[in-house]
Scaffold this motif. Structure first.
Motif, PDB file in Angstrom:
ATOM      1  N   GLY A   1       0.818  -1.202   0.000  1.00 48.69           N
ATOM      2  CA  GLY A   1       0.000   0.000   0.000  1.00 48.69           C
ATOM      3  C   GLY A   1       0.855   1.256   0.000  1.00 48.69           C
ATOM      4  O   GLY A   1       2.058   1.223   0.302  1.00 48.69           O
ATOM      5  N   GLY A   2       0.225   2.359  -0.338  1.00 46.56           N
ATOM      6  CA  GLY A   2       0.944   3.624  -0.404  1.00 46.56           C
ATOM      7  C   GLY A   2       1.498   4.060   0.941  1.00 46.56           C
ATOM      8  O   GLY A   2       0.856   3.881   1.973  1.00 46.56           O
ATOM      9  N   VAL A   3       2.698   4.630   0.938  1.00 42.66           N
ATOM     10  CA  VAL A   3       3.308   5.145   2.159  1.00 42.66           C
ATOM     11  C   VAL A   3       4.328   6.216   1.781  1.00 42.66           C
ATOM     12  O   VAL A   3       4.983   6.132   0.740  1.00 42.66           O
ATOM     13  CB  VAL A   3       3.987   4.023   2.979  1.00 42.66           C
ATOM     14  N   ILE A   4       4.414   7.236   2.618  1.00 44.74           N
ATOM     15  CA  ILE A   4       5.432   8.273   2.463  1.00 44.74           C
ATOM     16  C   ILE A   4       6.488   8.061   3.541  1.00 44.74           C
ATOM     17  O   ILE A   4       6.158   7.958   4.729  1.00 44.74           O
ATOM     18  CB  ILE A   4       4.823   9.682   2.616  1.00 44.74           C
TER      19      ILE A   4
ATOM     20  N   ARG B   1      10.518  -2.500   0.888  1.00 46.36           N
ATOM     21  CA  ARG B   1       9.809  -1.637  -0.047  1.00 46.36           C
ATOM     22  C   ARG B   1      10.796  -1.061  -1.062  1.00 46.36           C
ATOM     23  O   ARG B   1      11.935  -0.732  -0.717  1.00 46.36           O
ATOM     24  CB  ARG B   1       9.128  -0.473   0.687  1.00 46.36           C
ATOM     25  N   VAL B   2      10.361  -0.939  -2.314  1.00 44.93           N
ATOM     26  CA  VAL B   2      11.156  -0.285  -3.354  1.00 44.93           C
ATOM     27  C   VAL B   2      10.706   1.170  -3.416  1.00 44.93           C
ATOM     28  O   VAL B   2       9.554   1.447  -3.752  1.00 44.93           O
ATOM     29  CB  VAL B   2      10.966  -0.957  -4.726  1.00 44.93           C
ATOM     30  N   PRO B   3      11.581   2.122  -3.076  1.00 45.74           N
ATOM     31  CA  PRO B   3      11.154   3.521  -3.001  1.00 45.74           C
ATOM     32  C   PRO B   3      11.161   4.238  -4.344  1.00 45.74           C
ATOM     33  O   PRO B   3      11.970   3.940  -5.221  1.00 45.74           O
ATOM     34  CB  PRO B   3      12.194   4.138  -2.062  1.00 45.74           C
ATOM     35  N   ARG B   4      10.242   5.195  -4.482  1.00 42.84           N
ATOM     36  CA  ARG B   4      10.255   6.153  -5.579  1.00 42.84           C
ATOM     37  C   ARG B   4      10.671   7.489  -4.953  1.00 42.84           C
ATOM     38  O   ARG B   4       9.999   7.979  -4.047  1.00 42.84           O
ATOM     39  CB  ARG B   4       8.881   6.277  -6.231  1.00 42.84           C
TER      40      ARG B   4
ATOM     41  N   GLY C   1      14.297   3.931 -12.225  1.00 43.07           N
ATOM     42  CA  GLY C   1      13.669   3.631 -10.941  1.00 43.07           C
ATOM     43  C   GLY C   1      12.264   4.166 -10.792  1.00 43.07           C
ATOM     44  O   GLY C   1      11.637   3.960  -9.741  1.00 43.07           O
ATOM     45  N   GLY C   2      11.757   4.869 -11.823  1.00 46.58           N
ATOM     46  CA  GLY C   2      10.409   5.416 -11.723  1.00 46.58           C
ATOM     47  C   GLY C   2      10.295   6.527 -10.713  1.00 46.58           C
ATOM     48  O   GLY C   2       9.234   6.743 -10.108  1.00 46.58           O
ATOM     49  N   HIS C   3      11.404   7.260 -10.510  1.00 44.37           N
ATOM     50  CA  HIS C   3      11.402   8.328  -9.513  1.00 44.37           C
ATOM     51  C   HIS C   3      10.652   9.554 -10.031  1.00 44.37           C
ATOM     52  O   HIS C   3      10.285   9.622 -11.218  1.00 44.37           O
ATOM     53  CB  HIS C   3      12.834   8.647  -9.110  1.00 44.37           C
ATOM     54  N   ILE C   4      10.420  10.531  -9.167  1.00 43.48           N
ATOM     55  CA  ILE C   4       9.491  11.619  -9.468  1.00 43.48           C
ATOM     56  C   ILE C   4      10.228  12.956  -9.454  1.00 43.48           C
ATOM     57  O   ILE C   4      10.702  13.395  -8.393  1.00 43.48           O
ATOM     58  CB  ILE C   4       8.336  11.623  -8.455  1.00 43.48           C
TER      59      ILE C   4
ATOM     60  N   CYS D   1       5.703   3.301  -2.543  1.00 45.50           N
ATOM     61  CA  CYS D   1       6.429   3.891  -1.418  1.00 45.50           C
ATOM     62  C   CYS D   1       7.193   5.095  -1.961  1.00 45.50           C
ATOM     63  O   CYS D   1       8.097   4.947  -2.787  1.00 45.50           O
ATOM     64  CB  CYS D   1       7.387   2.868  -0.821  1.00 45.50           C
ATOM     65  N   VAL D   2       6.826   6.303  -1.531  1.00 49.12           N
ATOM     66  CA  VAL D   2       7.466   7.522  -2.014  1.00 49.12           C
ATOM     67  C   VAL D   2       8.351   8.099  -0.909  1.00 49.12           C
ATOM     68  O   VAL D   2       7.906   8.296   0.222  1.00 49.12           O
ATOM     69  CB  VAL D   2       6.417   8.565  -2.468  1.00 49.12           C
ATOM     70  N   MET D   3       9.587   8.376  -1.270  1.00 50.79           N
ATOM     71  CA  MET D   3      10.597   8.857  -0.334  1.00 50.79           C
ATOM     72  C   MET D   3      10.808  10.351  -0.546  1.00 50.79           C
ATOM     73  O   MET D   3      10.978  10.799  -1.677  1.00 50.79           O
ATOM     74  CB  MET D   3      11.902   8.104  -0.622  1.00 50.79           C
TER      75      MET D   3
END
Length: 229
Positions: free
Chosen positions: A39-42, A65-68, A88-91, A116-118
């Motif tokens: 599930g989504g997590v920051i 978790r694999v972070p974005r 890595g699909g980062h933002i 999972c967004v870092m």
């Protein structure tokens, strides 16, 4: 550590850097149980050094978790680094422009898709002379309140010794100690149904930064106590 979903170049970067971490860093990680397995997590971190991202990625992976990573868009325009970020699909975030708010849209979508967004809420290295967290920017609050996913506060300490601000090459010897400690998710549930006014965003941001500061205080107090013992 999970490999699926890392992307080729991001995965290669991890595989290259991991032996360096093992050989030259005494890494201590605590609080992984606070990171949900799906599930989504920051994951919200304090920011001391360019080495923070490596330690933060390792923490996320050790938490299964694999972070974005939410990061400055200029990284996507750099040789090699750009490959890693895209893989890595980062933002990307366009700093100092109206595009900064637009960058949060894909971050919120990623969170709603269970990613999972870092993020480093301060947006840059702390300028506090004693390395305490600064006031955070409201992006983390907006992401959290729009997506309604948990925000896990995570404190890092020791990265500033491995790679001080303004330095390009790390100080590998003597072997550095780095601690990464996560706390329980920040409770923002009472803010979910409110309009996202400046006051609401400021309150959510304050809670996140206070939680990160509390975690960092615990690390530093424990280290001070062990040194004086």
């Amino acid at each position: 550590m999970p490999r699926r979903g890392r992307g080729f170049w991001f995965s290669l970067a991890i595989d290259v850097l991991w032996p360096v971490v093992v050989l030259f860093v005494r890494l201590k990680v605590r609080g992984k149980q606070h990171v949900p397995g799906n599930g989504g997590v920051i994951l919200a971190f304090n920011h001391l050094s360019n080495a923070d991202t490596v330690a933060a990625v390792v923490f996320a992976l050790m938490s299964n978790r694999v972070p974005r990573v939410l990061a400055k868009a200029s990284l996507w325009r750099m040789p090699v680094v750009g490959w890693v970020m895209r893989s890595g699909g980062h933002i990307p975030v366009e700093r100092g422009t109206v595009k900064a708010s637009e960058a949060l849209r894909p971050a919120v979508e990623a969170l709603r898709d269970g990613e999972c967004v870092m993020v480093f809420p301060e947006g840059t290295f702390t300028d506090d002379p004693e390395n305490w967290p600064m006031k955070g920017k409201s992006g983390v609050a907006r992401m959290a309140l729009e997506s309604r996913v948990p925000v896990v506060p995570v404190a890092e300490w020791g990265t500033q010794d491995l790679l001080p601000k303004g330095k390009i090459l790390p100080r590998l010897l003597p072997r550095k100690k780095i601690e990464v400690v996560a706390g329980a998710p920040v409770d923002l549930s009472d803010l979910y149904d409110l309009d996202l006014t400046a006051e609401v965003l400021a309150e959510a941001t304050r809670r996140v930064m206070a939680a990160i500061t509390t975690m960092l205080s615990g690390i530093r107090s424990a280290q001070a106590g062990s040194q004086s013992a």
